[in-house]
Write an enzyme that holds these catalytic residues in place. Sequence first.
Site, mmCIF file in Angstrom:
data_model
loop_
_atom_site.group_PDB
_atom_site.id
_atom_site.type_symbol
_atom_site.label_atom_id
_atom_site.label_comp_id
_atom_site.label_asym_id
_atom_site.label_seq_id
_atom_site.Cartn_x
_atom_site.Cartn_y
_atom_site.Cartn_z
ATOM 1 N N PHE A 43 -35.647 -40.088 -13.460
ATOM 2 C CA PHE A 43 -36.686 -41.111 -13.523
ATOM 3 C C PHE A 43 -36.073 -42.453 -13.920
ATOM 4 C CE2 PHE A 43 -40.956 -42.614 -13.736
ATOM 5 C CZ PHE A 43 -40.930 -43.604 -14.693
ATOM 6 N N SER A 89 -41.853 -50.132 -26.222
ATOM 7 C CA SER A 89 -40.888 -49.053 -26.016
ATOM 8 C C SER A 89 -39.504 -49.621 -26.321
ATOM 9 C CB SER A 89 -40.976 -48.526 -24.600
ATOM 10 O OG SER A 89 -40.646 -49.555 -23.716
ATOM 11 N N GLU A 120 -31.122 -43.012 -36.255
ATOM 12 C CA GLU A 120 -32.036 -41.890 -36.512
ATOM 13 C C GLU A 120 -32.293 -41.132 -35.221
ATOM 14 O OE1 GLU A 120 -36.257 -43.497 -37.269
ATOM 15 O OE2 GLU A 120 -34.969 -45.251 -37.332
ATOM 16 N N LYS A 122 -34.166 -39.587 -32.001
ATOM 17 C CA LYS A 122 -35.241 -39.984 -31.082
ATOM 18 C C LYS A 122 -36.052 -38.726 -30.794
ATOM 19 C CE LYS A 122 -36.115 -42.615 -26.897
ATOM 20 N NZ LYS A 122 -37.165 -41.758 -26.374
ATOM 21 N N GLU A 179 -43.783 -40.126 -34.231
ATOM 22 C CA GLU A 179 -43.906 -39.243 -33.083
ATOM 23 C C GLU A 179 -44.516 -37.911 -33.515
ATOM 24 O OE1 GLU A 179 -42.587 -40.874 -30.460
ATOM 25 O OE2 GLU A 179 -42.132 -39.363 -28.942
ATOM 26 N N LYS A 321 -29.780 -42.108 -24.949
ATOM 27 C CA LYS A 321 -30.394 -40.836 -24.540
ATOM 28 C C LYS A 321 -29.312 -39.816 -24.177
ATOM 29 C CE LYS A 321 -34.297 -41.494 -22.015
ATOM 30 N NZ LYS A 321 -35.659 -41.045 -21.812
ATOM 31 N N CYS A 418 -43.705 -0.752 -8.589
ATOM 32 C CA CYS A 418 -44.522 0.323 -8.015
ATOM 33 C C CYS A 418 -44.249 0.546 -6.527
ATOM 34 C CB CYS A 418 -46.003 0.043 -8.253
ATOM 35 S SG CYS A 418 -46.618 -1.344 -7.279
HETATM 36 S S1 IVH Z 1 -38.736 -47.037 -32.770
HETATM 37 C C1 IVH Z 1 -40.275 -51.149 -31.977
HETATM 38 N N1 IVH Z 1 -37.734 -44.726 -33.496
HETATM 39 O O1 IVH Z 1 -39.232 -43.513 -28.260
HETATM 40 C C2 IVH Z 1 -39.710 -49.823 -32.245
HETATM 41 N N2 IVH Z 1 -39.001 -44.802 -31.494
HETATM 42 O O2 IVH Z 1 -39.094 -46.094 -26.071
HETATM 43 C C3 IVH Z 1 -40.468 -48.769 -31.627
HETATM 44 N N3 IVH Z 1 -39.278 -42.624 -30.408
HETATM 45 O O3 IVH Z 1 -42.276 -44.116 -27.247
HETATM 46 C C4 IVH Z 1 -39.892 -47.446 -31.521
HETATM 47 N N4 IVH Z 1 -38.167 -41.447 -31.881
HETATM 48 O O4 IVH Z 1 -42.361 -43.107 -29.516
HETATM 49 C C5 IVH Z 1 -38.458 -45.380 -32.567
HETATM 50 N N5 IVH Z 1 -36.847 -42.731 -34.298
HETATM 51 C C6 IVH Z 1 -37.563 -43.388 -33.375
HETATM 52 C C7 IVH Z 1 -38.135 -42.737 -32.279
HETATM 53 C C8 IVH Z 1 -38.846 -43.483 -31.344
HETATM 54 C C9 IVH Z 1 -38.861 -41.395 -30.758
HETATM 55 C C10 IVH Z 1 -40.057 -42.900 -29.188
HETATM 56 C C11 IVH Z 1 -41.191 -43.836 -29.362
HETATM 57 C C12 IVH Z 1 -41.290 -44.614 -28.080
HETATM 58 C C13 IVH Z 1 -39.967 -44.372 -27.432
HETATM 59 C C14 IVH Z 1 -39.196 -45.670 -27.348
#
Ligand code: IVH
Length: 681
Positions: A43, A89, A120, A122, A179, A321, A418
């Site tokens: 994607f 995002s 941290e 994701k 999340e 990622k 069977c």
């Molecule tokens: S920070 C302005 N921290 O990843 C900062 N996002 O595209 C906003 N996500 O949909 C996001 N873990 O829900 C942040 N440790 C983390 C995260 C996180 C997952 C998700 C978030 C968002 C996407 C970012």
Amino acid sequence: MDLFGNTDIEDARLRVSELTALINRYNHEYYMNDRSLVSDYEFDALLRELTELERQYPELKKANSPTQRVGGEVNKTFRQVDHRVPMLSLGNTYSIGEIVDFEARTRKLIGDEQFDYTCELKYDGLAIGLTYKDGMLTQAVTRGNGTVGDDITANARTIATVPLQLQPPFPADFEVRGEVVYPFEAFEEMNRQREIDGDEPFANPRNAASGSLKLQDSRECAKRKLQFCAYFVMGDNLDAPIMQTHFGRLQAAKQMGFKIQPYIKVCRDINEIKAFIDYWDTERWNLPFGIDGIVIKVNQVSLWGKMGLTAKSPRWAIAYKFKAARVSTPLLGVSYQVGRTGVVTPVAKMQPVQLGGTTVQRATLNNADFMASLDIHEGDWLLVEKGGEIIPKIVGIDPEHRTADNQRVHFAEVCPECGTKLVRETGEAGYYCPNQDGCPPQIVGRLEHFVSRKAMRIDNLGSERLRMLYNSGLVRNIADLYDLKKEQLVGLASDEQGASIQSKGADNILQAIEQSKQTPFERVLFALGIRFVGEVGAKKLARYLGDIDTLMNASESELAQIDDVGEKTAAEIFNYFQKPEHRTTVERLRAAGLQMKNTATKVSNTLDGKVFVVSGVFSRFSREEIKNHIEQHGGKVSSSLSTKTSYLLAGERMGPEKLKKAEKLGIPVITEDEYLKQVDS
Ligand code: IVH
């Protein structure tokens, strides 16, 4: 393409519209239907290609291009709420090189000031924002399209790690974002139960988390064991010293009562960032929930405003990622599994191989269509991937190991259990075994379904014991359960475990079976396990037709007219009762004392002969409740407007199409209040 790698504009135009259509479709499935048709990696590659073409040819960039959108479309079932501050995002990448660039760019942009980063996890779930006023949770909203989300407060309150009342000190009015994730263990347990109950299992924990938050009934959500992982604290007056760094804010949140994942680290330079990424690239498989990358943020809050935003993401943060882990391993053979409904699933047996922290030796080949699309041959090596979902996925055939003269693998012709010849319905992706009443896994599967929680709820009869009862010949049909005697049960042992049923255990089983005779008719109907008759369908049939005899004698067209019963289901029900053995089973169950009549109390006859179509959202009832209310007063509910409709009962936010159609057919449109007056009169 010219010398500079530019694409010809006409080619580009074509490709842009192709990419736009594809991405829009994937977005729609993902956000609206919780279905992921491609991997994140694919994607993102498509989105990047489109962004790049739009950069090269700005004239091809449209205002509604998917590159211009922060997220997906808005789900209409819940109240819509504007985010006070948009939920952005993050820019994301699969390349360490781009993380190095991000770090260098950040240093340059910040200049002389002292600063550091936080790294941290994701989390792979669904983003929500929690508003707290004077320490009380007042609102929970999903990300939605980034600007407007769904009010899911009732559901969020059910999540154990969402504090409802904070420990002081806390800011007077602020928001915590994070999340919602579905931990693997709870996810697998729930999916196992769903399969027994005849519900479609969720494809992965993220979809399950999202589906759970959008459940209408928060009590159901409460059973889901979701977790909230906070990653962002924001508000206007966060002046305390601890609030001046992101790391400090999360520690403050922890003191207020949030569960903060301990895997957050302050990093001073790119080497520390890289070390954190490397560590989690392998260690991620040992976490109890899914992550799909690492988020790197500038730690000092005062710098965020200075660095600013790009079109849709902050410049002070980036996400790295993880690529799905992938290996290639020889195919050893294909075996076939037969499910409760007779569906036959091919499973590849492979040379055991290490993948993402575990040994993989089996993976599903889904169905005959999937096998054909792989063009799978004996001696092939399979490409197997493990993404955030934990379950290994076969994604292709390794071209390097293809030998020209090997035989193609053909789908089994007969049932491995069977021996019955398998059949394939037109339009279906796979085969099934039609020997419903003679194929062991189908019979045991139906027994499991019959005793399950949403059906007859006969506790003490787990899969193991049911198999034992089946193998011993005591139970070959659901009705046999009601003929069981204590002396038949005592001493009965399963082959594998050797654990045998004791006197007390036998009493408990018989007592649970006895109690099940009180189960309401709608659940008995669901328990029969008629194909396509789910929990909701069974409820509808029971309420509409009232008893088993009316159902058994209904014609296909009578059945198809019932609200939410389509032609396919009607045919399935009709055919089910054409079989004498099914009628015999029903008679045996009736003789045993099971409920074969709808006992739901009818309150009045005020609405006798009236047919309602219900649309929109109501203030005093949920949609399901108002439908029940109509039925309790003698009315009928239909799903579509026709000349037979007496009233269109219109709630708020009803679609304009329905209204137009009602006007055209001359059907009176009434409000909730008008409806209630009618019932009372
Ligand atoms: S920070 C302005 N921290 O990843 C900062 N996002 O595209 C906003 N996500 O949909 C996001 N873990 O829900 C942040 N440790 C983390 C995260 C996180 C997952 C998700 C978030 C968002 C996407 C970012």
